[in-house]
Design an enzyme around this catalytic site. Structure first.
Site, PDB file in Angstrom:
ATOM      1  CG  HIS A 101      -0.341  -0.199   2.525  1.00 48.67           C
ATOM      2  ND1 HIS A 101       0.154  -1.415   2.940  1.00 48.67           N
ATOM      3  CD2 HIS A 101      -0.136   0.646   3.558  1.00 48.67           C
ATOM      4  CE1 HIS A 101       0.629  -1.302   4.178  1.00 48.67           C
ATOM      5  NE2 HIS A 101       0.476  -0.050   4.573  1.00 48.67           N
ATOM      6  CG  HIS A 103       1.164   5.148   4.136  1.00 50.97           C
ATOM      7  ND1 HIS A 103       0.287   5.080   5.191  1.00 50.97           N
ATOM      8  CD2 HIS A 103       1.860   3.984   4.141  1.00 50.97           C
ATOM      9  CE1 HIS A 103       0.451   3.925   5.812  1.00 50.97           C
ATOM     10  NE2 HIS A 103       1.394   3.248   5.185  1.00 50.97           N
TER      11      HIS A 103
END
Length: 146
Positions: A101, A103
């Site tokens: 992922h 950010h």
């Protein structure tokens, strides 16, 4: 961890609610539930991929295109002055969820948010070049192998 036990995969399936800001066929972006700054967004591939090293090359374009769209929206929609893009790869780097992922953290002039970034500098130009050569050698081998 696999896709059946992954919290991000549960979000992709709709089993866990999320505040979604962007979605397409391959990518989902949603607000972090424990944000560093309001508007902190996580951008994930819908495909369960543990870390950056495992992301199929075909997903890089869609993943970073979504990140760019979110960052632009954070600046315009939230009035952010800038955006940090962070990716923690592996537990030693601070990765907590084993699903890759990105950010995206909106930043504001004077927001007081600072990273504790302490330089571990090179002793010499030779040491710097030696380190670069080690990395470059592996990249060159991968390119030649393909």
């Amino acid at each position: 961890m696999n896709s059946s036990t992954c919290i991000f995969c549960s979000i992709v399936r709709g089993d866990i609610p999320a505040s979604v800001v962007y979605e397409d066929e391959q990518v989902l972006a949603f607000l972090d539930i424990d944000p560093i700054q309001k508007g902190h967004v996580l951008v994930i591939p819908k495909l369960h991929v543990t870390n950056l090293l495992d992301v199929p090359e075909a997903l890089y374009g869609p993943l970073f295109r979504a990140a760019q769209r979110v960052a632009r929206a954070q600046k315009k929609g939230l009035g952010a002055d800038g955006v940090n893009l962070l990716q923690n790869n592996g537990s030693a780097a601070g990765q907590v969820i084993d699903h890759v992922h990105l950010h995206l953290i909106p930043r504001y002039e004077g927001d007081g948010l600072h990273w504790s970034w302490q330089s571990d500098g090179y002793e010499s130009r030779a040491e710097s070049q030696e380190t670069a050569d080690k990395i470059k050698k592996v990249i060159d081998e991968w390119i030649a192998y393909r």
